[in-house]
Design an enzyme around this catalytic site. Structure first.
Site, PDB file in Angstrom:
ATOM      1  N   ARG A  57       0.857  -1.181   0.000  1.00 33.82           N
ATOM      2  CA  ARG A  57       0.000   0.000   0.000  1.00 33.82           C
ATOM      3  C   ARG A  57       0.897   1.236   0.000  1.00 33.82           C
ATOM      4  O   ARG A  57       2.071   1.165   0.381  1.00 33.82           O
ATOM      5  CB  ARG A  57      -0.888   0.021   1.247  1.00 33.82           C
ATOM      6  CG  ARG A  57      -1.792  -1.200   1.400  1.00 33.82           C
ATOM      7  CD  ARG A  57      -2.547  -1.135   2.728  1.00 33.82           C
ATOM      8  NE  ARG A  57      -3.458  -2.271   2.883  1.00 33.82           N
ATOM      9  CZ  ARG A  57      -3.145  -3.409   3.495  1.00 33.82           C
ATOM     10  NH1 ARG A  57      -1.930  -3.558   4.013  1.00 33.82           N
ATOM     11  NH2 ARG A  57      -4.028  -4.387   3.602  1.00 33.82           N
ATOM     12  N   ARG A  78      -0.866  -2.204  -6.816  1.00 37.33           N
ATOM     13  CA  ARG A  78      -0.974  -3.296  -5.830  1.00 37.33           C
ATOM     14  C   ARG A  78      -1.956  -4.356  -6.317  1.00 37.33           C
ATOM     15  O   ARG A  78      -1.696  -5.556  -6.185  1.00 37.33           O
ATOM     16  CB  ARG A  78      -1.419  -2.715  -4.489  1.00 37.33           C
ATOM     17  CG  ARG A  78      -1.754  -3.738  -3.410  1.00 37.33           C
ATOM     18  CD  ARG A  78      -2.027  -3.007  -2.093  1.00 37.33           C
ATOM     19  NE  ARG A  78      -2.872  -3.749  -1.186  1.00 37.33           N
ATOM     20  CZ  ARG A  78      -2.430  -4.600  -0.253  1.00 37.33           C
ATOM     21  NH1 ARG A  78      -1.136  -4.827  -0.144  1.00 37.33           N
ATOM     22  NH2 ARG A  78      -3.273  -5.213   0.563  1.00 37.33           N
ATOM     23  N   HIS A  80      -2.870   2.525  -6.177  1.00 35.28           N
ATOM     24  CA  HIS A  80      -3.382   1.276  -5.594  1.00 35.28           C
ATOM     25  C   HIS A  80      -3.627   0.229  -6.669  1.00 35.28           C
ATOM     26  O   HIS A  80      -3.607  -0.975  -6.375  1.00 35.28           O
ATOM     27  CB  HIS A  80      -4.665   1.550  -4.817  1.00 35.28           C
ATOM     28  CG  HIS A  80      -4.928   0.541  -3.739  1.00 35.28           C
ATOM     29  ND1 HIS A  80      -4.106   0.395  -2.624  1.00 35.28           N
ATOM     30  CD2 HIS A  80      -5.908  -0.385  -3.596  1.00 35.28           C
ATOM     31  CE1 HIS A  80      -4.585  -0.570  -1.848  1.00 35.28           C
ATOM     32  NE2 HIS A  80      -5.662  -1.067  -2.421  1.00 35.28           N
ATOM     33  N   HIS A 113      -3.837  -9.550   3.769  1.00 40.45           N
ATOM     34  CA  HIS A 113      -5.282  -9.580   3.994  1.00 40.45           C
ATOM     35  C   HIS A 113      -5.608 -10.440   5.203  1.00 40.45           C
ATOM     36  O   HIS A 113      -5.076 -11.544   5.351  1.00 40.45           O
ATOM     37  CB  HIS A 113      -6.007 -10.152   2.767  1.00 40.45           C
ATOM     38  CG  HIS A 113      -6.050  -9.211   1.610  1.00 40.45           C
ATOM     39  ND1 HIS A 113      -6.289  -9.623   0.319  1.00 40.45           N
ATOM     40  CD2 HIS A 113      -5.892  -7.855   1.545  1.00 40.45           C
ATOM     41  CE1 HIS A 113      -6.276  -8.579  -0.493  1.00 40.45           C
ATOM     42  NE2 HIS A 113      -6.032  -7.502   0.230  1.00 40.45           N
ATOM     43  N   TYR A 165      -9.786 -11.220  -6.468  1.00 39.01           N
ATOM     44  CA  TYR A 165      -8.882 -11.202  -7.613  1.00 39.01           C
ATOM     45  C   TYR A 165      -9.178 -12.314  -8.608  1.00 39.01           C
ATOM     46  O   TYR A 165      -8.778 -12.229  -9.767  1.00 39.01           O
ATOM     47  CB  TYR A 165      -7.425 -11.271  -7.132  1.00 39.01           C
ATOM     48  CG  TYR A 165      -7.014 -10.019  -6.411  1.00 39.01           C
ATOM     49  CD1 TYR A 165      -6.730  -8.850  -7.112  1.00 39.01           C
ATOM     50  CD2 TYR A 165      -6.959  -9.977  -5.024  1.00 39.01           C
ATOM     51  CE1 TYR A 165      -6.380  -7.684  -6.451  1.00 39.01           C
ATOM     52  CE2 TYR A 165      -6.606  -8.815  -4.354  1.00 39.01           C
ATOM     53  CZ  TYR A 165      -6.324  -7.673  -5.075  1.00 39.01           C
ATOM     54  OH  TYR A 165      -6.000  -6.520  -4.420  1.00 39.01           O
ATOM     55  N   LYS A 184      -2.141  -2.895   7.973  1.00 43.07           N
ATOM     56  CA  LYS A 184      -3.346  -2.517   8.702  1.00 43.07           C
ATOM     57  C   LYS A 184      -3.493  -3.356   9.966  1.00 43.07           C
ATOM     58  O   LYS A 184      -3.187  -4.547   9.970  1.00 43.07           O
ATOM     59  CB  LYS A 184      -4.575  -2.718   7.818  1.00 43.07           C
ATOM     60  CG  LYS A 184      -4.709  -1.678   6.705  1.00 43.07           C
ATOM     61  CD  LYS A 184      -6.021  -1.859   5.967  1.00 43.07           C
ATOM     62  CE  LYS A 184      -6.229  -0.778   4.917  1.00 43.07           C
ATOM     63  NZ  LYS A 184      -7.525  -0.946   4.204  1.00 43.07           N
TER      64      LYS A 184
END
Length: 304
Positions: free
Chosen positions: A159, A253, A250, A276, A285, A182
């Site tokens: 990110r 990514r 983004h 994730h 995806y 995150k």
């Protein structure tokens, strides 16, 4: 305790314990203050934290209805995010202050169909990585910096915030890079020689004395590079290259994940590389890869 003091405690919890990003904290704070302002207006005065336990499902639905109206009505996705934030706030009130609100279970948010990621193609990614070196308005070290940042996004699947969080002590890059993403979740990301070389080229060219704890990427005047600069730089590049508006930082990514999937990588590995928390997030995806397969079929099959 006043309701707004409870809100401040929740935001402090999100910052100190959950380690949310400043941008996410700002969004949660805005949603929380907007929620309390509506309730204060609806009930005719300031609220205590205990009052929040008695908020009815009808009042919560009325707040959502207000968000749907006005000059800037929220989209279903934004409404869903707002309701999710308020659920998190009330969950905090229940766990930390013993103030439960069962009415929340009766409120359903709008249905939101998850959108598929919009990556750039391999050719478009290559064009974006090469473009900084062709910009005559940038000093050579700035060109090297922008190329290094974009190469990290595409080559490591980072990110923007993760790339810009790197410190001087992180370079030169080794074979792997430890990234804190995150929710303070840490992951190891392999580093391609091309990525390490791009970062080293920037480091050799940049003019500022950097201590080990200084941010690695610097702005023109020496301050830390901001995410807004990266976004604006890519916006200018896609204009010069004729790329669509979906070609954002983004999207690099997204392209990292999509191109790995197309080359045969398994979803679980891609989940770990992207950081994730849930495999369902990574499964988006597969929609992109299937769409590419169908396009190739439609363009190549004689009966398509």
């Amino acid at each position: 305790m006043e309701a707004r003091a409870a809100l401040a405690q929740w935001l402090e919890h999100l910052e100190q314990e959950r380690r949310l990003s400043p941008r996410t904290l700002a969004a949660y704070g805005f949603i929380g203050r907007r929620y309390l302002t509506f309730l204060e207006g609806h009930r005719g005065g300031p609220l205590t934290a205990a009052d929040l336990g008695g908020i009815s499902a009808a009042e919560i639905r009325a707040w959502l209805a207000v968000l749907r109206q006005g000059e800037a009505p929220l989209s279903p996705r934004s409404l869903s995010q707002s309701l999710s934030a308020i659920r998190t706030f009330h969950g905090f009130l229940d766990r930390r202050l013993g103030i439960a609100n069962p009415a929340l279970a009766l409120v359903r948010g709008p249905r939101v169909r998850p959108s598929a990621p919009r990556p750039v193609s391999e050719d478009q990614a290559a064009e974006l990585l090469a473009e900084p070196g062709l910009d005559a308005n940038l000093d050579p070290w700035e060109s090297a910096r922008d190329e290094a940042v974009l190469t990290l996004l595409y080559g490591c699947g980072l990110r923007i915030s993760e790339a810009l969080s790197l410190r001087r002590r992180d370079a030169p890059l080794g074979e792997a890079l430890r990234i804190t993403g995150k929710g303070a979740k840490t992951r190891m990301v392999p580093v391609l020689p091309r990525v390490a070389r791009a970062v080293q080229d920037y480091l050799d060219a940049q003019p500022f004395p950097l201590s080990p704890d200084d941010p690695l990427f610097r702005a023109r005047r020496g301050g830390p590079l901001s995410p807004r600069h990266v976004q604006a730089a890519v916006q200018g590049m896609r204009g010069r290259l004729g790329l669509p508006a979906s070609a954002t930082p983004h999207a690099l990514r997204h392209a990292f994940a999509t191109h790995l999937l197309g080359a045969g990588a398994d979803l679980r590995s891609i989940q770990e590389l992207l950081g994730h928390a849930s495999l369902s997030t990574t499964q988006r995806y597969t929609q992109v890869d299937s769409a590419a397969l169908l396009r190739a079929y439609a363009s190549a099959h004689p009966r398509a």
